[in-house]
Design a protein around this motif. Structure first.
Motif, short mmCIF file in Angstrom:
data_model
loop_
_atom_site.label_atom_id
_atom_site.label_comp_id
_atom_site.label_asym_id
_atom_site.label_seq_id
_atom_site.Cartn_x
_atom_site.Cartn_y
_atom_site.Cartn_z
N LYS A 192 -0.18 4.80 6.94
CA LYS A 192 -0.89 4.25 7.71
C LYS A 192 -1.28 3.05 7.77
O LYS A 192 -1.38 2.09 8.50
CB LYS A 192 -2.23 5.15 8.24
N SER A 193 -1.73 2.54 6.53
CA SER A 193 -2.04 1.02 6.22
C SER A 193 -0.87 0.18 6.22
O SER A 193 -1.01 -0.74 6.94
CB SER A 193 -2.65 0.97 4.68
N TRP A 194 0.26 0.65 5.71
CA TRP A 194 1.44 0.11 5.71
C TRP A 194 1.89 -0.42 7.28
O TRP A 194 2.30 -1.47 7.78
CB TRP A 194 2.68 0.63 4.96
N SER A 206 0.91 -1.20 -0.17
CA SER A 206 -0.05 -0.10 0.05
C SER A 206 0.95 1.49 -0.13
O SER A 206 1.84 1.34 0.45
CB SER A 206 -0.79 0.08 1.33
N SER A 207 0.37 2.40 -0.83
CA SER A 207 1.35 3.47 -0.68
C SER A 207 0.87 4.33 0.49
O SER A 207 1.33 5.43 0.51
CB SER A 207 0.85 4.23 -2.03
N ASN A 208 0.08 3.97 1.12
CA ASN A 208 -0.60 4.83 2.35
C ASN A 208 0.20 4.54 3.53
O ASN A 208 0.07 3.40 3.90
CB ASN A 208 -2.16 4.45 2.58
N MET A 228 0.03 -0.14 10.10
CA MET A 228 -0.88 -0.83 10.57
C MET A 228 -0.72 -2.50 10.25
O MET A 228 -0.80 -3.47 11.04
CB MET A 228 -2.30 -0.76 10.25
N GLY A 229 -0.24 -2.81 8.94
CA GLY A 229 -0.11 -4.09 8.45
C GLY A 229 1.26 -4.70 9.08
O GLY A 229 1.11 -5.89 9.83
#
Length: 138
Positions: free
Chosen positions: A7-9, A3-5, A11-12
């Motif tokens: 926050k998502s990266w 993900s380029s986001n 969280m993962g």
């Protein structure tokens, strides 16, 4: 796909680390991994008189001995005795006057019951000869 986001990266990454940590903590230990003592005895004995008596016991029964404080500037200590057939761990972590000894088999060497009985008699003799000392067997 990454993900380029950010926050998502992030969280993962946190979730994957949590799963990894849980996997290591969830490893089951078999009951036979826990070594139970073959004999237990607890002494109420003064720390000042203990050191000389314990060393005499170790020498007369062919034990190597190591003793050290559990914390700097503390009267709590850990004492280890070992020889081919038996190892003994002695500790007084909470009260300097209460010392717990646990006897264990040393590896696969057989413990002769009469030898264990003799050691128990002798370690009790350490306490019997001291004023105010007592012991509790388990």
């Amino acid at each position: 796909m990454i993900s380029s986001n950010p926050k998502s990266w992030l969280m993962g990454l946190i979730v994957s680390e949590a799963f990894l940590a849980y996997g290591y903590s969830a490893i089951a230990y078999k009951d036979d991994d826990i070594e139970e003592p073959i004999y237990k005895i607890t002494f109420k004995i003064s720390p000042d008189t203990r050191s000389d008596r314990i060393e005499t016991f170790a020498d007369s029964n062919a034990f190597a001995i190591r003793s050290a404080p559990t914390r700097p500037n503390s009267s709590s200590s850990l004492t280890q005795f070992w020889r081919e057939d038996i190892k003994i761990i002695g500790v007084n972590p909470f009260d300097p006057n209460i010392y717990k000894f646990r006897f264990y088999k040393n590896d696969d060497a057989p413990v002769v019951p009469e030898s264990l009985k003799q050691l128990v008699r002798e370690i009790k003799g350490v306490a019997k000869n001291l004023e105010g000392a007592s012991f509790e067997e388990k």
